[in-house]
Scaffold this active site. Structure first.
Site, mmCIF file in Angstrom:
data_model
loop_
_atom_site.group_PDB
_atom_site.id
_atom_site.type_symbol
_atom_site.label_atom_id
_atom_site.label_comp_id
_atom_site.label_asym_id
_atom_site.label_seq_id
_atom_site.Cartn_x
_atom_site.Cartn_y
_atom_site.Cartn_z
ATOM 1 C CD GLN A 101 -2.467 -1.208 2.729
ATOM 2 O OE1 GLN A 101 -3.560 -0.671 2.895
ATOM 3 N NE2 GLN A 101 -1.835 -1.827 3.703
ATOM 4 C CG ASN A 102 4.117 1.196 2.432
ATOM 5 O OD1 ASN A 102 3.090 1.526 3.024
ATOM 6 N ND2 ASN A 102 4.999 0.367 2.942
ATOM 7 C CG HIS A 123 -2.892 2.352 -2.159
ATOM 8 N ND1 HIS A 123 -2.941 2.203 -0.798
ATOM 9 C CD2 HIS A 123 -3.960 1.661 -2.637
ATOM 10 C CE1 HIS A 123 -3.998 1.480 -0.474
ATOM 11 N NE2 HIS A 123 -4.625 1.134 -1.571
ATOM 12 N N GLY A 191 2.702 -4.291 9.156
ATOM 13 C CA GLY A 191 2.792 -2.842 9.271
ATOM 14 C C GLY A 191 1.642 -2.093 8.652
ATOM 15 C CG ASN A 217 0.527 -3.504 13.526
ATOM 16 O OD1 ASN A 217 0.918 -2.710 14.372
ATOM 17 N ND2 ASN A 217 -0.182 -3.127 12.471
#
Ligand code: BV8
Length: 244
Positions: A101-102, A123, A191, A217
């Site tokens: 997603q980074n 993304h 994360g 996490n």
């Protein structure tokens, strides 16, 4: 499932799907998405900046935010978590799929997607701009040469090549990720607050198809209670423990 069982499951898995979020880049000094933003963005919520409405309202401000993040990520280095994921890909080869997603490009700089497996940026990426007329995507100039708002070679204004809230993810990347998670023997979710869809729904596909889901996490997330194993660790240390 305890750590040893999770390590055994990972060692035995031939198809491994990984989803990462901002927490993986935290140890590279990059603020996570929902942390209080450092500097002069502290007063604005990221969700209010990462949207088509914000860009339509104030493209200069949105570009200032993205250009600042672009400069910061180029100055950052991949950390142990990025490097261990590239190592895991070397072990699993074609059976490895990393969906991130980074938008910071650090997985690619650590070698992910170049070790026999696949890397999907769900993304977008801070280092690219998109022509607002043609939709064509171009690499941005380096931050010190970047003039805002950037223009494409066709002379049209470019927007960040980022998926904003309310926008669809790149169809090819999303369907490849959905297929990888549905077929995975094991999924690692690292994360991420698992709060944003459709990315947050990927691990559920692994669960539905009988695969093992492990999370790394430091905090509990919406996924924690569904995962077979949830390691309260930072990304680098958690991966080091899992990869052994
Ligand atoms: C979509 C790019 C179809 C931008 C991002 C109403 C209207 C429209 C849409 C919706 C709606 N309601 C719901 C939706 C869907 C919406 C959504 O899910 N909203 C949520 C808030 C409910 N999703 C979308 O809009 C997506 N598109 O659905 O299209 C559609 C179309 C029209 C109408 C309806 C639907 C698009 C989502 C993509 C948005 N873009 N990023 C940018 O970066 O500027 S999202 C952004 O937040 C990130 O990319 C990431 O995906 C997401 C979550 O962030 P995280 O990565 O998880 O980071 P976060 O800070 O949240 O958490 C960090 C975690 O790390 C924490 O858990 C922390 O404990 C941990 N951590 C901290 N340190 C460490 C660590 N972990 C390990 N080690 C450490 N050291």
């Amino acid at each position: 499932m305890d750590l040893d069982q999770a390590r055994t499951a990972l060692a035995r898995a031939s198809r491994v799907a990984v989803l990462t979020g901002a927490g993986v880049s935290a140890e590279s000094g990059i603020p996570t998405f929902r942390d209080a933003q450092t500097g002069h963005w502290a007063r604005l919520r990221p969700e209010d900046l990462a949207s088509p409405a914000a860009y339509a309202r104030d493209p200069e401000m949105v570009w200032e935010w993205y250009a600042g993040r672009y400069r910061d990520v180029l100055a950052a280095q991949p950390n142990q978590a990025h490097l261990l994921l590239a190592q895991l890909e070397r072990r699993k080869g074609a059976g490895f799929f990393l969906a991130t997603q980074n938008v910071d490009g650090l997985h690619e700089r650590a070698g992910s997607g170049q070790q026999g497996g696949q890397l999907a940026e769900l993304h977008g990426n801070l280092s690219r701009g998109r022509d607002e007329v043609t939709g064509q995507v171009w690499p941005l100039p380096r931050p010190d040469e970047l003039r805002l708002p950037p223009q494409s070679p066709a002379g049209n204004r470019m927007r960040p090549d980022i998926v904003w809230f309310g926008e669809f993810l790149p169809p090819a990347a999303l369907s490849a990720a959905e297929q990888a998670f549905a077929q995975a023997d094991m999924a690692l979710v690292i994360g991420t607050s698992s709060a944003v869809y459709p990315a947050a729904g990927l691990a559920l596909l692994t669960l539905e198809n009988g695969g093992v889901v492990a999370e790394i996490n430091p905090e509990i997330t919406d996924l924690s209670r569904l995962a077979h194993f949830s390691l309260r660790e930072k990304a680098g240390q958690g991966l080091a423990a899992l990869l052994g």
